[in-house]
Design a protein around this motif. Structure first.
Motif, PDB file in Angstrom:
ATOM      1  N   GLY A 377      90.423  62.865  67.916  1.00 39.16           N
ATOM      2  CA  GLY A 377      89.413  61.507  68.070  1.00 39.16           C
ATOM      3  C   GLY A 377      89.491  60.634  69.002  1.00 39.16           C
ATOM      4  N   LEU A 378      88.614  60.211  69.608  1.00 38.18           N
ATOM      5  CA  LEU A 378      88.637  59.208  70.780  1.00 38.18           C
ATOM      6  C   LEU A 378      87.659  58.037  70.412  1.00 38.18           C
ATOM      7  N   ALA A 379      87.912  57.244  68.987  1.00 35.25           N
ATOM      8  CA  ALA A 379      86.962  56.481  68.689  1.00 35.25           C
ATOM      9  C   ALA A 379      87.269  55.123  69.398  1.00 35.25           C
ATOM     10  N   ASP A 380      88.289  55.080  70.131  1.00 36.91           N
ATOM     11  CA  ASP A 380      88.382  53.634  70.645  1.00 36.91           C
ATOM     12  C   ASP A 380      87.791  53.920  72.059  1.00 36.91           C
ATOM     13  N   GLN A 381      87.239  54.958  72.323  1.00 36.06           N
ATOM     14  CA  GLN A 381      86.555  54.872  73.747  1.00 36.06           C
ATOM     15  C   GLN A 381      85.351  54.252  73.980  1.00 36.06           C
ATOM     16  N   ASN A 382      85.142  53.240  74.974  1.00 28.27           N
ATOM     17  CA  ASN A 382      83.850  52.571  75.100  1.00 28.27           C
ATOM     18  C   ASN A 382      82.799  53.656  75.102  1.00 28.27           C
ATOM     19  N   PRO A 383      81.478  53.161  74.879  1.00 26.20           N
ATOM     20  CA  PRO A 383      80.223  54.274  74.893  1.00 26.20           C
ATOM     21  C   PRO A 383      80.158  54.373  76.498  1.00 26.20           C
ATOM     22  N   ASP A 384      79.904  55.971  76.618  1.00 24.33           N
ATOM     23  CA  ASP A 384      79.618  56.185  78.044  1.00 24.33           C
ATOM     24  C   ASP A 384      80.959  55.879  78.974  1.00 24.33           C
ATOM     25  N   SER A 385      82.023  56.155  78.325  1.00 21.92           N
ATOM     26  CA  SER A 385      83.196  55.604  79.341  1.00 21.92           C
ATOM     27  C   SER A 385      83.462  56.873  80.313  1.00 21.92           C
ATOM     28  N   PRO A 386      83.830  56.529  81.673  1.00 22.11           N
ATOM     29  CA  PRO A 386      84.095  57.453  82.549  1.00 22.11           C
ATOM     30  C   PRO A 386      84.967  58.561  82.153  1.00 22.11           C
ATOM     31  N   TYR A 387      84.553  59.801  83.060  1.00 24.52           N
ATOM     32  CA  TYR A 387      85.407  60.914  83.004  1.00 24.52           C
ATOM     33  C   TYR A 387      86.395  60.836  83.834  1.00 24.52           C
ATOM     34  N   THR A 388      87.634  60.828  83.597  1.00 23.48           N
ATOM     35  CA  THR A 388      88.970  60.682  84.456  1.00 23.48           C
ATOM     36  C   THR A 388      89.699  61.848  84.705  1.00 23.48           C
ATOM     37  N   SER A 389      89.523  62.818  83.728  1.00 22.54           N
ATOM     38  CA  SER A 389      90.231  64.125  84.108  1.00 22.54           C
ATOM     39  C   SER A 389      89.782  64.798  85.330  1.00 22.54           C
ATOM     40  N   ASP A 390      90.073  66.053  85.402  1.00 22.48           N
ATOM     41  CA  ASP A 390      89.412  67.060  86.317  1.00 22.48           C
ATOM     42  C   ASP A 390      89.431  68.222  85.757  1.00 22.48           C
ATOM     43  N   ASP A 391      88.542  69.151  86.316  1.00 16.20           N
ATOM     44  CA  ASP A 391      88.144  70.793  85.805  1.00 16.20           C
ATOM     45  C   ASP A 391      88.530  71.641  87.156  1.00 16.20           C
ATOM     46  N   SER A 392      89.763  71.191  87.603  1.00 19.68           N
ATOM     47  CA  SER A 392      90.382  72.228  88.809  1.00 19.68           C
ATOM     48  C   SER A 392      90.944  73.368  87.900  1.00 19.68           C
ATOM     49  N   TYR A 393      91.382  73.454  86.851  1.00 17.98           N
ATOM     50  CA  TYR A 393      92.140  74.636  86.251  1.00 17.98           C
ATOM     51  C   TYR A 393      90.879  75.868  86.332  1.00 17.98           C
ATOM     52  N   PHE A 394      89.665  75.818  85.492  1.00 16.90           N
ATOM     53  CA  PHE A 394      88.881  76.704  85.695  1.00 16.90           C
ATOM     54  C   PHE A 394      88.213  76.875  87.141  1.00 16.90           C
ATOM     55  N   ALA A 395      88.242  75.846  87.959  1.00 12.94           N
ATOM     56  CA  ALA A 395      87.424  75.727  89.309  1.00 12.94           C
ATOM     57  C   ALA A 395      88.430  76.863  90.016  1.00 12.94           C
ATOM     58  N   VAL A 396      89.709  76.787  89.831  1.00 12.15           N
ATOM     59  CA  VAL A 396      90.631  77.782  90.751  1.00 12.15           C
ATOM     60  C   VAL A 396      90.754  79.009  90.069  1.00 12.15           C
ATOM     61  N   ASN A 397      90.965  79.091  89.032  1.00 17.93           N
ATOM     62  CA  ASN A 397      91.061  80.471  88.150  1.00 17.93           C
ATOM     63  C   ASN A 397      89.844  81.425  88.306  1.00 17.93           C
ATOM     64  N   CYS A 398      88.723  80.805  87.932  1.00  9.30           N
ATOM     65  CA  CYS A 398      87.377  81.488  87.842  1.00  9.30           C
ATOM     66  C   CYS A 398      86.949  81.724  89.481  1.00  9.30           C
ATOM     67  N   SER A 399      87.432  81.236  90.332  1.00  4.10           N
ATOM     68  CA  SER A 399      87.370  81.472  91.854  1.00  4.10           C
ATOM     69  C   SER A 399      88.026  82.825  92.438  1.00  4.10           C
ATOM     70  N   ASP A 400      89.608  82.720  91.673  1.00  5.93           N
ATOM     71  CA  ASP A 400      90.351  83.599  92.446  1.00  5.93           C
ATOM     72  C   ASP A 400      90.216  84.876  91.374  1.00  5.93           C
ATOM     73  N   LYS A 401      90.276  84.830  90.127  1.00  2.00           N
ATOM     74  CA  LYS A 401      90.299  85.826  89.276  1.00  2.00           C
ATOM     75  C   LYS A 401      88.870  86.635  88.958  1.00  2.00           C
ATOM     76  N   PRO A 402      88.582  87.747  89.457  1.00  2.00           N
ATOM     77  CA  PRO A 402      87.289  88.586  89.133  1.00  2.00           C
ATOM     78  C   PRO A 402      87.207  89.005  87.662  1.00  2.00           C
ATOM     79  N   PHE A 403      86.405  88.440  86.781  1.00  2.00           N
ATOM     80  CA  PHE A 403      85.940  89.158  85.630  1.00  2.00           C
ATOM     81  C   PHE A 403      84.663  89.960  85.494  1.00  2.00           C
ATOM     82  N   ARG A 404      84.848  91.232  85.551  1.00  7.11           N
ATOM     83  CA  ARG A 404      83.751  91.935  85.950  1.00  7.11           C
ATOM     84  C   ARG A 404      83.031  92.379  84.388  1.00  7.11           C
ATOM     85  N   ILE A 405      82.722  91.517  83.570  1.00  9.80           N
ATOM     86  CA  ILE A 405      82.422  91.679  82.345  1.00  9.80           C
ATOM     87  C   ILE A 405      81.358  90.496  81.949  1.00  9.80           C
TER      88      ILE A 405
END
Length: 538
Positions: A377-405
């Motif tokens: 839970g993240l109940a202490d977050q302010n409403p609409d708090s900014p997203y400060t993580s990044d999504d590079s893990y899937f961005a790199v892997n889904c670029s490099d690794k072909p999934f032909r399914i």
């Protein structure tokens, strides 16, 4: 322990070295290396205080920081630019300086910016004397234009909460697959043009620019885990600009870039090998392992099958379900120093389903050490708090690794993998294999070989026998695919080993400083074996 050892804990075969054929070779021939002198130098300056947190006051003088501008697309300047965050730890004996040593911790998505601050934990002192250590956040990561799929933390929480690591029921499976589709849609809407330029080839072209920017005619580089794909891609694309490349905790580059499904299937098998090794070692060391009484393998399998049906409540330790159990065991296999704690937790769980009187109840009434739940839970977050993580893990892997399914094939794949990798097969199938088929990147520019490294000096490949995330077979394949490589094997558990095996560390220091290639066929021992202490080793 190395602080980056768990970078790949959330990720993180059959192909041949020439998978891509002559067409790829012709394409790569067009990529020209950056030229020293013609490439602008970084404007090094004072680092922000937060970046140098924990650095002793008398050491601050060695550090400087910069931001270096690179194109989003190295072949199309009209798409704009991003800034790469850099941190340099200057050589301690500048009059004997060899050059810069670039570092990457893996992930993908691991921040490498502060790695030089921990350099003494994985390099011999003479390496720190002779090199400027350079850490950087790769494109889309951390402080280098982080790729973000969400605008608010609440949206991210809602999507990620629906992703069940080990989905067993029809509802869990369909909900997890739907959440990956939602994730892809958020990325399509919010990530921008960088989404299509997050391949390892893009990172390697940035790295070559940085090499020339710091004034090095040839690259010296140490990469861990996914960072081994960066190192091997660099050696293959820019062999004559490669001075000394050390890669520890290796992927199989040919398989990873040719068949993502088979690669992840073999990743699951690697975790099973490491788990089996842990359980056998527990049995061998006896009382030093809290889970050794009886037959550890049979006890573990009983726990897993029990947890597939219902959670276990441990007095004083909370409740553990199959998701927490699988993720926790997976993470601990990265770090042998955590093995004793895992053994205690496993025994506490086993005792909880086999109560044997007041004494056993008293023993288990304490918090778990390794199988601890994540943030709830993240109940202490302010409403609409900014997203400060990044999504590079899937961005790199889904670029490099072909999934032909198609994504609807994933439940069948999970069932198949589970039959051969009972603990981790389903867990692996519902990660990249579930997410990448619905990832929205379009035609990423990926290097898929050839992998023969025509470098002047052999690449040094380091592999642990019981590495969970990048099994030892991958290190063997990496060395074979590169061709001009020396494989240093370590009879060790855990993911990556530099800093924890003195023989390897000395060989790597000689290689980095004097380009002395280590002899082939060597097998090293770690400084400390699992369930032992440094003192007990002598």
């Amino acid at each position: 322990m190395r602080s980056f050892a768990l970078v790949g804990a959330l990720v993180a075969g059959l192909g041949t070295a020439g998978t891509a054929g002559t067409a790829a070779a012709a394409t790569e021939a067009a990529v020209k290396p950056a030229v020293v002198g013609a490439t602008a130098a970084p404007n090094w300056g004072t680092c922000p205080a937060a970046t140098l947190a924990g650095v002793p006051a008398d050491q601050v003088k060695y550090y400087s920081c910069a931001r270096y501008r690179v194109p989003i697309d190295h072949d199309n300047a009209t798409l704009g630019t991003i800034d790469i965050a850099l941190l340099k730890r200057a050589a301690r004996t500048p009059d004997q300086r060899v050059g810069s040593l670039f570092l990457n911790p893996g992930g993908p998505g691991g921040s490498g910016l502060r790695m030089p601050i921990s350099g003494q934990f994985y390099f011999q002192p003479q390496v720190l004397d002779r090199f400027d250590l350079v850490g950087f956040d790769p494109r889309g990561v951390g402080q280098s234009n982080p790729l973000r799929c969400f605008t608010t933390q609440e949206d991210a929480d809602e999507v990620f909460a629906a992703q069940i690591p080990v989905p067993l029921s029809r509802t869990e499976i369909s909900g997890t697959l739907a959440s990956y589709r939602d994730y892809g849609q958020f990325c399509k809407n919010n990530a921008g043009s960088l989404l299509n330029h997050m391949s390892t080839k893009d990172v390697v072209r940035d790295l070559d620019t940085l090499r020339a920017a710091v004034g090095d005619q040839k690259l010296s580089y140490v990469g861990f885990s996914y960072g081994t794909l960066i190192g091997s891609t660099y050696a293959a694309m820019f062999p004559k600009q490669s001075r000394a490349i050390v890669i520890d905790g290796n992927v199989d580059p040919a398989l990873r870039t040719s068949d993502g499904v088979q690669y992840d299937r073999e990743r699951a098998q690697g975790f099973e090998i490491a788990l089996d090794g842990f359980l056998k070692r527990c049995d061998q060391v006896g009382a030093k392992c809290a889970f050794s009484d009886g037959t550890p393998r049979a006890k573990f399998d009983e726990l897993r099958e029990y947890l597939r049906k219902q959670p276990i409540t441990v007095p004083g330790g909370g409740t553990v379900d199959i998701n927490q159990f699988t993720g926790g065991v997976s993470s601990v296999l990265y770090s042998p120093s955590a093995f004793p704690g895992l053994a205690e937790d496993l025994q506490a769980l086993y005792t909880a389903i086999h109560p044997a009187g007041a004494q056993a109840q008293a023993l288990q009434a304490k918090p778990l050490k390794a199988l601890t739940p994540g943030k709830q839970g993240l109940a202490d977050q302010n409403p609409d708090s900014p997203y400060t993580s990044d999504d590079s893990y899937f961005a790199v892997n889904c670029s490099d690794k072909p999934f032909r399914i198609k994504q609807d094939q994933v439940p069948g794949i999970a069932a198949q993998w589970e039959r051969e990798s009972r603990t981790f097969g389903r867990y692996q199938a519902f990660a990249d294999t579930a997410g990448c088929p619905v990832w929205p990147a379009k035609k990423p520019d990926v290097y898929r070989g050839p992998w023969r490294a025509k470098t002047d000096v052999p690449v040094v490949v380091v592999g642990n026998y019981y590495d969970p995330a990048t099994q030892y077979k991958f290190a063997q394949r990496m060395a074979n695919e590169l061709g001009n490589a020396r494989l240093l094997s370590v009879d060790a558990f855990g993911h990556c080993i530099l800093g924890d095996a003195l023989g390897v560390d000395k060989a790597v220091a000689d290689y980095l400083i004097d380009l002395k290639a280590p002899a082939s066929g060597q097998v090293f021992q770690p400084n400390v074996q699992p369930f032992e202490t440094a003192g007990a080793q002598g």
